[in-house]
Design an enzyme around this catalytic site. Structure first.
Site, mmCIF file in Angstrom:
data_model
loop_
_atom_site.group_PDB
_atom_site.id
_atom_site.type_symbol
_atom_site.label_atom_id
_atom_site.label_comp_id
_atom_site.label_asym_id
_atom_site.label_seq_id
_atom_site.Cartn_x
_atom_site.Cartn_y
_atom_site.Cartn_z
ATOM 1 N N TYR A 57 46.254 -1.524 31.568
ATOM 2 C CA TYR A 57 45.158 -0.829 30.882
ATOM 3 C C TYR A 57 43.821 -1.506 31.213
ATOM 4 O O TYR A 57 42.841 -0.836 31.554
ATOM 5 C CB TYR A 57 45.421 -0.817 29.372
ATOM 6 N N LYS B 148 40.521 0.047 33.094
ATOM 7 C CA LYS B 148 39.196 0.156 32.456
ATOM 8 C C LYS B 148 38.148 -0.726 33.145
ATOM 9 O O LYS B 148 36.968 -0.363 33.186
ATOM 10 C CB LYS B 148 39.301 -0.157 30.956
HETATM 11 N N1 LIG Z 1 41.276 4.524 20.450
HETATM 12 C C1 LIG Z 1 40.755 3.388 20.832
HETATM 13 O O1 LIG Z 1 40.802 2.389 20.091
HETATM 14 C C2 LIG Z 1 40.052 3.253 22.147
HETATM 15 C C3 LIG Z 1 39.274 2.120 22.367
HETATM 16 C C4 LIG Z 1 38.596 1.993 23.571
HETATM 17 C C5 LIG Z 1 38.668 2.976 24.526
HETATM 18 N N2 LIG Z 1 39.444 4.067 24.299
HETATM 19 C C6 LIG Z 1 39.461 5.086 25.355
HETATM 20 O O2 LIG Z 1 38.778 6.236 24.882
HETATM 21 C C7 LIG Z 1 39.375 7.425 25.398
HETATM 22 C C8 LIG Z 1 39.810 8.336 24.256
HETATM 23 O O3 LIG Z 1 40.728 7.629 23.442
HETATM 24 P P1 LIG Z 1 41.364 8.278 22.126
HETATM 25 O O4 LIG Z 1 41.758 7.148 21.271
HETATM 26 O O5 LIG Z 1 40.462 9.339 21.627
HETATM 27 O O6 LIG Z 1 42.693 8.901 22.757
HETATM 28 P P2 LIG Z 1 43.711 10.036 22.249
HETATM 29 O O7 LIG Z 1 45.073 9.542 22.606
HETATM 30 O O8 LIG Z 1 43.428 10.429 20.834
HETATM 31 O O9 LIG Z 1 43.316 11.267 23.196
HETATM 32 C C9 LIG Z 1 43.503 11.217 24.579
HETATM 33 C C10 LIG Z 1 43.625 12.641 25.095
HETATM 34 O O10 LIG Z 1 43.798 12.581 26.529
HETATM 35 C C11 LIG Z 1 44.659 13.642 26.879
HETATM 36 N N3 LIG Z 1 45.270 13.402 28.197
HETATM 37 C C12 LIG Z 1 46.112 12.399 28.565
HETATM 38 N N4 LIG Z 1 46.501 12.561 29.841
HETATM 39 C C13 LIG Z 1 45.879 13.686 30.309
HETATM 40 C C14 LIG Z 1 45.884 14.383 31.555
HETATM 41 N N5 LIG Z 1 46.585 13.952 32.597
HETATM 42 N N6 LIG Z 1 45.131 15.505 31.654
HETATM 43 C C15 LIG Z 1 44.417 15.969 30.610
HETATM 44 N N7 LIG Z 1 44.381 15.346 29.394
HETATM 45 C C16 LIG Z 1 45.101 14.231 29.251
HETATM 46 C C17 LIG Z 1 45.706 13.664 25.762
HETATM 47 O O11 LIG Z 1 46.395 14.897 25.715
HETATM 48 C C18 LIG Z 1 44.839 13.416 24.538
HETATM 49 O O12 LIG Z 1 44.415 14.638 23.949
HETATM 50 C C19 LIG Z 1 40.525 6.958 26.282
HETATM 51 O O13 LIG Z 1 40.075 6.879 27.611
HETATM 52 C C20 LIG Z 1 40.834 5.564 25.748
HETATM 53 O O14 LIG Z 1 41.413 4.746 26.734
HETATM 54 C C21 LIG Z 1 40.140 4.226 23.146
#
Ligand SMILES: NC(=O)c1ccc[n+]([C@@H]2O[C@H](COP(=O)([O-])OP(=O)(O)OC[C@H]3O[C@@H](n4cnc5c(N)ncnc54)[C@H](O)[C@@H]3O)[C@@H](O)[C@H]2O)c1
Length: 256
Positions: free
Chosen positions: A152, A156
Site C-alpha cells: 500500500y 501511495k
Molecule cells: N479511509 C482511509 O482512512 C484512507 C486514508 C488515506 C487514504 N485513503 C485513500 O482514499 C481513497 C478512498 O478511500 P475510501 O476509504 O473512501 O475507500 P472505500 O473503500 O470506501 O471506497 C473505495 C471505492 O473504490 C472502488 N474501487 C475499487 N477498485 C476499483 C476498480 N478497479 N474500479 C473502479 N472502482 C474501484 C470501490 O468499489 C469503492 O467504492 C483510496 O484511494 C484510499 O486508498 C483512504
C-alpha cells in the site's frame, strides 16, 4: 459556500467513502458529477439521491478502454470534462513475508496504474478545451512508511511521484494536479482494516480507533468535512497557484 458551477467532475471510487462524500457535496455546489466505480448498487443509490446532476458509470478503472469510453459518455451528457478526482483504492494490512504477488498486482493496478490511466485520458480531453484540475487521493502512507503496509505504501508513494511529475509537465497548460494525504478516515476501508490492524497490535478490533486517536496530536480521526474542505479548496480558484502539492490531513501527525 465555494461554488463549483460549470464543473464536470469524474470521481473514481465515488460509490463509497470519501469519493461518495465528495460527489454529494460537489453536486450541492453546482457541479455535474460522474461516478466511475465497480459498485453498481451503491453508485446507483447515490445518484438517485443527487438527481440529474450526478450519473453512475460501472467502470473498472484499471481498464484504459473502459475509462476512455466512460469519459466520452460523460462529455456527451454533461459537456467538456473539467475535473478528475482519483479516489478508487484498495488497502490490505499484511506482514511483508505474507504479501503475495496477487496483492501487489491488485494494489498497484487500482491505486497507481488506474491513477496514471485516468490522468492521461483526462488530460488529453482537458488539453482540447483549455485546461482543468486533478485531485489524487493519496495517503499519509504516501509519505510515511508503515510495517504490514509495504505494498500500500509503495503504491501511495507512487501516487505522490505521479502527481508531482504530471503537475510539472502541464503547469504551463492550465492543468493543476494536487493530492490529499489523509490519515485515518473511518470508511468501509477501515471496517475491514481494523481487524487486520488488531492482529498486528494484538488488540481488540473495537479498540483500534481509540488506539489511533491516542497517537494523533489532535486526538481525533479525519472527518469527511476535512476531506471535502481540502478537496474543494484544491479544485477551485482559491488554489489557482498550487500544483504538484499535497495537503496532509493528519491532525499534526506528520509535517513534511
Ligand atoms: N479511509 C482511509 O482512512 C484512507 C486514508 C488515506 C487514504 N485513503 C485513500 O482514499 C481513497 C478512498 O478511500 P475510501 O476509504 O473512501 O475507500 P472505500 O473503500 O470506501 O471506497 C473505495 C471505492 O473504490 C472502488 N474501487 C475499487 N477498485 C476499483 C476498480 N478497479 N474500479 C473502479 N472502482 C474501484 C470501490 O468499489 C469503492 O467504492 C483510496 O484511494 C484510499 O486508498 C483512504
Amino acid at each position: 459556500m465555494e461554488k463549483m458551477d460549470g464543473k464536470v467532475i469524474v470521481i473514481t471510487g465515488g460509490s463509497s467513502g470519501m469519493g461518495a462524500a465528495m460527489a454529494k457535496d460537489f453536486v450541492t455546489r453546482g457541479a455535474k458529477v460522474a461516478i466511475f466505480d465497480l459498485d453498481e448498487e451503491k453508485g446507483n443509490h447515490l445518484v438517485a439521491e443527487a438527481g440529474d446532476a450526478a450519473a453512475y458509470y460501472k467502470i473498472d478503472v484499471t481498464s484504459k478502454a473502459e475509462i476512455k469510453k466512460g469519459i466520452q459518455s460523460v462529455e456527451e451528457k454533461y459537456g467538456p470534462l473539467t475535473t478528475l478526482v482519483n479516489s478508487a483504492g484498495v488497502s490490505k494490512m499484511v506482514p511483508f513475508l505474507e504479501s503475495t504477488e496477487e496483492l501487489w498486482d491488485l494494489t498497484m493496478d487500482v491505486n497507481l496504474k488506474a491513477t496514471f490511466l485516468c490522468c492521461q485520458i483526462a488530460i488529453e480531453r482537458m488539453l482540447e478545451h483549455g485546461g482543468g484540475e486533478i485531485l489524487n487521493m493519496s495517503s499519509l502512507s504516501g509519505k510515511k512508511a508503515s510495517s504490514w503496509q509495504t505494498i500500500y505504501c509503495a503504491s501511495k508513494f507512487g501516487v505522490q511521484g505521479l502527481t508531482q511529475s504530471i503537475a510539472k509537465e502541464f503547469a504551463d497548460q492550465n492543468i493543476r494536479v494536487n493530492s490529499i494525504c489523509p490519515g485515518i478516515v473511518y470508511t468501509e476501508m477501515w471496517e475491514k482494516l481494523k481487524h487486520e490492524y488488531a492482529r498486528k497490535r494484538n488488540i481488540d478490533p473495537e479498540e483500534v480507533m481509540d488506539y489511533f486517536k491516542g497517537n494523533i496530536p489532535m486526538h481525533r480521526l479525519v472527518e469527511m468535512k476535512d476531506v471535502i474542505n481540502a478537496a474543494v479548496f484544491l479544485l477551485t480558484e482559491k488554489a489557482s497557484y498550487l500544483t504538484g502539492q499535497s495537503i496532509n490531513l493528519v491532525g499534526g501527525e506528520w509535517m513534511d
